[in-house]
Write a protein that holds these residues in place. Structure first.
Motif, short mmCIF file in Angstrom:
data_model
loop_
_atom_site.label_atom_id
_atom_site.label_comp_id
_atom_site.label_asym_id
_atom_site.label_seq_id
_atom_site.Cartn_x
_atom_site.Cartn_y
_atom_site.Cartn_z
N PHE A 159 -5.68 -6.78 -1.52
CA PHE A 159 -4.51 -7.63 -1.77
C PHE A 159 -3.33 -7.19 -0.93
O PHE A 159 -2.62 -8.01 -0.34
N HIS A 160 -3.10 -5.89 -0.88
CA HIS A 160 -1.99 -5.32 -0.10
C HIS A 160 -2.15 -5.69 1.38
O HIS A 160 -1.18 -6.07 2.05
N PHE A 161 -3.38 -5.61 1.88
CA PHE A 161 -3.64 -5.95 3.29
C PHE A 161 -3.33 -7.42 3.55
O PHE A 161 -2.68 -7.76 4.55
N VAL A 162 -3.81 -8.31 2.68
CA VAL A 162 -3.58 -9.76 2.87
C VAL A 162 -2.08 -10.06 2.90
O VAL A 162 -1.59 -10.80 3.76
N LEU A 163 -1.35 -9.46 1.96
CA LEU A 163 0.09 -9.70 1.88
C LEU A 163 0.80 -9.23 3.15
O LEU A 163 1.60 -9.97 3.74
N ASP A 164 0.50 -8.01 3.58
CA ASP A 164 1.17 -7.46 4.75
C ASP A 164 0.74 -8.15 6.04
O ASP A 164 1.54 -8.33 6.96
N ALA A 165 -0.53 -8.54 6.12
CA ALA A 165 -1.02 -9.23 7.32
C ALA A 165 -0.27 -10.54 7.51
O ALA A 165 0.13 -10.89 8.64
N ILE A 166 -0.06 -11.27 6.42
CA ILE A 166 0.68 -12.54 6.51
C ILE A 166 2.16 -12.29 6.84
O ILE A 166 2.75 -12.98 7.68
N GLU A 167 2.73 -11.27 6.21
CA GLU A 167 4.13 -10.94 6.48
C GLU A 167 4.32 -10.54 7.95
O GLU A 167 5.24 -11.04 8.62
N TYR A 168 3.45 -9.68 8.46
CA TYR A 168 3.59 -9.22 9.84
C TYR A 168 3.34 -10.36 10.82
O TYR A 168 4.02 -10.48 11.84
N GLY A 169 2.34 -11.20 10.51
CA GLY A 169 2.06 -12.33 11.38
C GLY A 169 3.21 -13.32 11.41
O GLY A 169 3.49 -13.95 12.44
#
Length: 257
Positions: free
Chosen positions: A195-205
């Motif tokens: 979940f943490h990865f999905v959230l940060d991946a979208i934020e960074y993208g």
């Protein structure tokens, strides 16, 4: 040394926290000595996060607490899909921010997102949670999460917008409590890491930055994101309570046989 760190979780947390920071700092200084124009915010964030993640993972493997802190699969598929409603947070983020990264930058942003997720979940929901859990679930949920939120205030020192950083303290504290409840309910770190990865991946993208945002965002959006993370916390506490009740029921049934 290994046995001492195994028995003293808070010492282990501090050693790993400081150690990964020193290694990361030395790596950045070394690279910047060759190219001073490179910055953590725009260029080296992915490398820092990769170093942090590698350091904390090797540390828990060396002390042999990796399985104990939850680096193992959950016991059932239900412990994955019960968290699907929480995806409203990254979906809202994607809707509001859009996508503002170049295709060539995406691999580095994804590396950074993986690094952040692995690093922070092992460190705060793994090592620190294990050390504080003997003081009770309430303390274990609140204290590491407030420290987690406080750690994000350090982004101000490397160029983050102050207002954003203050709101970030709030929602990372709420999210930290929610993720702690998630780990306790599942007895696994993996759903929290994903979940943490999905959230940060979208934020960074969406932003093209490695979690340190110098851009000013509207108070309305910052407030909405804060409330979404509060809702995530309430949902996680509900799941944890339900999981605990089910486990107690199973224990009573087994005992009565």
């Amino acid at each position: 040394m290994k046995k001492f760190l195994y028995r003293h979780g808070l010492v282990l947390f501090l050693v790993v926290m400081i150690g990964r920071g020193l290694i990361g700092m030395l790596a950045v200084k070394g690279i910047q000595s060759f190219n001073p124009s490179l910055t953590v915010e725009k260029d080296l964030g992915w490398l820092i996060m990769l170093i942090y993640a590698t350091t904390v993972f090797l540390a828990v493997k060396w002390v042999k607490i990796d399985k104990e802190i939850g680096l193992k699969m959950p016991s059932s598929a239900k412990e994955w899909y019960v968290w699907i409603p929480a995806l409203i947070i990254p979906l809202t983020l994607a809707f509001y921010l859009g996508f503002n990264s170049t295709l060539g930058h995406i691999p580095l942003l994804l590396i950074a997102a993986v690094g952040v997720a692995v690093n922070e979940e092992i460190l705060f929901r793994g090592i620190l949670l294990r050390a504080i859990l003997p003081f009770g679930k309430a303390v274990a949920i609140i204290v590491p999460s407030l420290l987690f939120g406080t750690a994000h205030l350090g982004n101000i020192l490397v160029g983050a917008d102050v207002t954003y950083a203050l709101f970030q303290f709030g929602w990372t504290s709420f999210a930290g409590m929610a993720l702690t409840a998630m780990v306790l309910a599942n007895k696994s770190l993996l759903p929290a890491i994903l979940f943490h990865f999905v959230l940060d991946a979208i934020e960074y993208g969406a932003t093209g930055a490695y979690g340190v945002h110098s851009t000013e965002y509207s108070l309305k959006w910052l407030g909405i994101f804060l409330l979404l993370n509060l809702a995530f916390l309430l949902y996680s506490l509900f799941i944890l309570k339900k999981s605990t009740s089910n486990q107690q029921q199973i224990t009573r049934t087994v005992t009565s046989l």
